[in-house]
Design a protein around this motif. Sequence first.
Motif, PDB file in Angstrom:
ATOM      1  N   CYS A  21     -31.017 -19.796  14.982  1.00  0.00           N
ATOM      2  CA  CYS A  21     -31.439 -19.760  16.313  1.00  0.00           C
ATOM      3  C   CYS A  21     -32.539 -18.835  16.535  1.00  0.00           C
ATOM      4  O   CYS A  21     -32.449 -17.764  16.881  1.00  0.00           O
ATOM      5  CB  CYS A  21     -30.111 -19.532  17.554  1.00  0.00           C
ATOM      6  SG  CYS A  21     -30.684 -19.280  19.269  1.00  0.00           S
ATOM      7  N   ALA A  22     -33.655 -19.651  16.599  1.00  0.00           N
ATOM      8  CA  ALA A  22     -34.846 -18.722  16.502  1.00  0.00           C
ATOM      9  C   ALA A  22     -35.267 -18.565  18.097  1.00  0.00           C
ATOM     10  O   ALA A  22     -35.307 -19.351  18.977  1.00  0.00           O
ATOM     11  CB  ALA A  22     -35.936 -19.269  15.945  1.00  0.00           C
ATOM     12  N   ALA A  23     -35.781 -17.527  18.497  1.00  0.00           N
ATOM     13  CA  ALA A  23     -36.026 -17.109  19.991  1.00  0.00           C
ATOM     14  C   ALA A  23     -37.627 -16.953  19.967  1.00  0.00           C
ATOM     15  O   ALA A  23     -38.235 -16.211  19.231  1.00  0.00           O
ATOM     16  CB  ALA A  23     -35.272 -15.843  20.498  1.00  0.00           C
ATOM     17  N   SER A  24     -38.127 -17.082  21.236  1.00  0.00           N
ATOM     18  CA  SER A  24     -39.626 -16.880  21.358  1.00  0.00           C
ATOM     19  C   SER A  24     -39.525 -16.395  22.890  1.00  0.00           C
ATOM     20  O   SER A  24     -38.723 -16.865  23.819  1.00  0.00           O
ATOM     21  CB  SER A  24     -40.478 -18.181  21.141  1.00  0.00           C
ATOM     22  OG  SER A  24     -39.967 -19.106  21.861  1.00  0.00           O
ATOM     23  N   GLY A  25     -40.604 -15.863  23.373  1.00  0.00           N
ATOM     24  CA  GLY A  25     -40.747 -15.323  24.544  1.00  0.00           C
ATOM     25  C   GLY A  25     -40.348 -13.644  24.965  1.00  0.00           C
ATOM     26  O   GLY A  25     -41.055 -12.992  25.433  1.00  0.00           O
ATOM     27  N   ARG A  26     -39.267 -13.601  24.577  1.00  0.00           N
ATOM     28  CA  ARG A  26     -38.684 -12.213  24.426  1.00  0.00           C
ATOM     29  C   ARG A  26     -38.118 -11.628  23.429  1.00  0.00           C
ATOM     30  O   ARG A  26     -37.488 -12.758  22.476  1.00  0.00           O
ATOM     31  CB  ARG A  26     -37.879 -11.955  25.589  1.00  0.00           C
ATOM     32  CG  ARG A  26     -38.384 -12.088  26.806  1.00  0.00           C
ATOM     33  CD  ARG A  26     -37.468 -11.898  28.298  1.00  0.00           C
ATOM     34  NE  ARG A  26     -38.136 -11.792  29.618  1.00  0.00           N
ATOM     35  CZ  ARG A  26     -37.459 -11.611  30.620  1.00  0.00           C
ATOM     36  NH1 ARG A  26     -36.253 -11.215  30.659  1.00  0.00           N
ATOM     37  NH2 ARG A  26     -38.278 -11.485  31.858  1.00  0.00           N
ATOM     38  N   THR A  27     -37.892 -10.460  23.018  1.00  0.00           N
ATOM     39  CA  THR A  27     -36.871  -9.973  21.845  1.00  0.00           C
ATOM     40  C   THR A  27     -35.636 -10.241  21.986  1.00  0.00           C
ATOM     41  O   THR A  27     -34.989 -10.136  23.222  1.00  0.00           O
ATOM     42  CB  THR A  27     -37.182  -8.583  21.347  1.00  0.00           C
ATOM     43  OG1 THR A  27     -36.591  -8.261  20.660  1.00  0.00           O
ATOM     44  CG2 THR A  27     -36.930  -7.814  22.631  1.00  0.00           C
ATOM     45  N   LEU A  28     -34.704 -10.629  21.352  1.00  0.00           N
ATOM     46  CA  LEU A  28     -33.207 -10.767  21.401  1.00  0.00           C
ATOM     47  C   LEU A  28     -32.595  -9.612  21.360  1.00  0.00           C
ATOM     48  O   LEU A  28     -31.362  -9.661  21.549  1.00  0.00           O
ATOM     49  CB  LEU A  28     -32.850 -11.629  20.462  1.00  0.00           C
ATOM     50  CG  LEU A  28     -33.172 -13.215  20.377  1.00  0.00           C
ATOM     51  CD1 LEU A  28     -32.541 -14.095  19.299  1.00  0.00           C
ATOM     52  CD2 LEU A  28     -33.015 -13.675  21.907  1.00  0.00           C
ATOM     53  N   THR A  75     -34.080 -13.635  15.388  1.00  0.00           N
ATOM     54  CA  THR A  75     -33.284 -15.067  14.907  1.00  0.00           C
ATOM     55  C   THR A  75     -31.699 -14.407  14.977  1.00  0.00           C
ATOM     56  O   THR A  75     -31.414 -13.343  14.323  1.00  0.00           O
ATOM     57  CB  THR A  75     -33.555 -15.582  13.832  1.00  0.00           C
ATOM     58  OG1 THR A  75     -35.116 -15.982  13.833  1.00  0.00           O
ATOM     59  CG2 THR A  75     -32.821 -16.770  13.410  1.00  0.00           C
ATOM     60  N   VAL A  76     -30.939 -15.478  15.497  1.00  0.00           N
ATOM     61  CA  VAL A  76     -29.557 -15.155  15.196  1.00  0.00           C
ATOM     62  C   VAL A  76     -29.047 -16.376  14.338  1.00  0.00           C
ATOM     63  O   VAL A  76     -29.270 -17.385  14.426  1.00  0.00           O
ATOM     64  CB  VAL A  76     -28.861 -15.186  16.608  1.00  0.00           C
ATOM     65  CG1 VAL A  76     -27.137 -14.978  16.564  1.00  0.00           C
ATOM     66  CG2 VAL A  76     -29.438 -14.080  17.581  1.00  0.00           C
ATOM     67  N   PHE A  77     -28.150 -16.024  13.644  1.00  0.00           N
ATOM     68  CA  PHE A  77     -27.471 -17.064  12.502  1.00  0.00           C
ATOM     69  C   PHE A  77     -25.918 -16.956  12.695  1.00  0.00           C
ATOM     70  O   PHE A  77     -25.272 -16.156  13.165  1.00  0.00           O
ATOM     71  CB  PHE A  77     -27.800 -16.375  11.321  1.00  0.00           C
ATOM     72  CG  PHE A  77     -29.011 -16.133  10.748  1.00  0.00           C
ATOM     73  CD1 PHE A  77     -29.761 -14.886  10.787  1.00  0.00           C
ATOM     74  CD2 PHE A  77     -29.947 -17.180  10.367  1.00  0.00           C
ATOM     75  CE1 PHE A  77     -31.005 -14.644  10.679  1.00  0.00           C
ATOM     76  CE2 PHE A  77     -31.252 -17.056  10.095  1.00  0.00           C
ATOM     77  CZ  PHE A  77     -31.608 -15.672  10.142  1.00  0.00           C
ATOM     78  N   LEU A  78     -25.476 -18.346  12.385  1.00  0.00           N
ATOM     79  CA  LEU A  78     -23.909 -18.568  12.274  1.00  0.00           C
ATOM     80  C   LEU A  78     -23.603 -19.026  10.888  1.00  0.00           C
ATOM     81  O   LEU A  78     -24.074 -20.223  10.771  1.00  0.00           O
ATOM     82  CB  LEU A  78     -23.614 -19.586  13.378  1.00  0.00           C
ATOM     83  CG  LEU A  78     -22.022 -19.557  13.351  1.00  0.00           C
ATOM     84  CD1 LEU A  78     -21.444 -18.266  13.708  1.00  0.00           C
ATOM     85  CD2 LEU A  78     -21.759 -20.717  14.378  1.00  0.00           C
ATOM     86  N   GLN A  79     -23.318 -18.355  10.165  1.00  0.00           N
ATOM     87  CA  GLN A  79     -22.860 -18.537   8.742  1.00  0.00           C
ATOM     88  C   GLN A  79     -21.485 -19.198   8.834  1.00  0.00           C
ATOM     89  O   GLN A  79     -20.494 -18.769   9.333  1.00  0.00           O
ATOM     90  CB  GLN A  79     -22.684 -17.711   7.684  1.00  0.00           C
ATOM     91  CG  GLN A  79     -22.233 -18.128   6.486  1.00  0.00           C
ATOM     92  CD  GLN A  79     -23.366 -18.813   5.676  1.00  0.00           C
ATOM     93  OE1 GLN A  79     -24.615 -18.829   5.674  1.00  0.00           O
ATOM     94  NE2 GLN A  79     -22.714 -19.969   5.148  1.00  0.00           N
ATOM     95  N   MET A  80     -21.189 -20.513   8.512  1.00  0.00           N
ATOM     96  CA  MET A  80     -19.862 -21.221   8.485  1.00  0.00           C
ATOM     97  C   MET A  80     -19.563 -21.664   7.062  1.00  0.00           C
ATOM     98  O   MET A  80     -20.116 -22.487   6.376  1.00  0.00           O
ATOM     99  CB  MET A  80     -20.006 -22.575   9.521  1.00  0.00           C
ATOM    100  CG  MET A  80     -20.881 -22.294  10.935  1.00  0.00           C
ATOM    101  SD  MET A  80     -20.826 -23.779  11.844  1.00  0.00           S
ATOM    102  CE  MET A  80     -22.068 -24.678  10.969  1.00  0.00           C
ATOM    103  N   ASN A  81     -18.389 -20.993   6.957  1.00  0.00           N
ATOM    104  CA  ASN A  81     -17.710 -21.368   5.487  1.00  0.00           C
ATOM    105  C   ASN A  81     -16.610 -22.064   5.756  1.00  0.00           C
ATOM    106  O   ASN A  81     -15.726 -22.032   6.830  1.00  0.00           O
ATOM    107  CB  ASN A  81     -17.759 -20.040   4.818  1.00  0.00           C
ATOM    108  CG  ASN A  81     -18.798 -19.553   4.453  1.00  0.00           C
ATOM    109  OD1 ASN A  81     -19.804 -19.849   4.292  1.00  0.00           O
ATOM    110  ND2 ASN A  81     -18.713 -18.122   4.506  1.00  0.00           N
ATOM    111  N   SER A  82     -15.722 -22.761   4.762  1.00  0.00           N
ATOM    112  CA  SER A  82     -14.718 -23.375   4.597  1.00  0.00           C
ATOM    113  C   SER A  82     -14.617 -24.244   5.668  1.00  0.00           C
ATOM    114  O   SER A  82     -13.630 -24.329   6.664  1.00  0.00           O
ATOM    115  CB  SER A  82     -13.580 -22.464   4.752  1.00  0.00           C
ATOM    116  OG  SER A  82     -13.633 -21.516   3.643  1.00  0.00           O
TER     117      SER A  82
END
Length: 120
Positions: A21-28, A75-82
């Motif tokens: 999830c990439a953000a623009s406009g402001r820092t997350l 950027t925020v990530f979601l690692q999805m396993n199993s």
Amino acid sequence: VQLQASGGGLVQAGGSLRLSCAASGRTLRSYTMGWFRQAPGKEREFVAVSWNGGMYYADSVKGRFTISRDNAKNTVFLQMNSLKPEDTAVYYCAASVRVAAMLSSLYDYWGQGTQVTVSS
């Protein structure tokens, strides 16, 4: 804040995907960031949340999914396993000014969603 989710796709049960999830406009950095999902015919549900000082997961994904941030890349990530067939849904990232928000109604900004399909 504009949010752009990506990384979805088709994967077999037991496989992995990493959503971004990439953000623009402001820092997350100062926002609570959440991931939600919505399966066909179902309401949008909470998946994971990250805020300064903590993170939390829905019971259904605990131990399998990991939320993380790269502040340098905004950027925020979601690692999805199993992954399981029941994880099939459109996944949304969202930003909130409220700490540790887990209700979708508390989020101020939303990405467009990315489809995750898990085959059995």
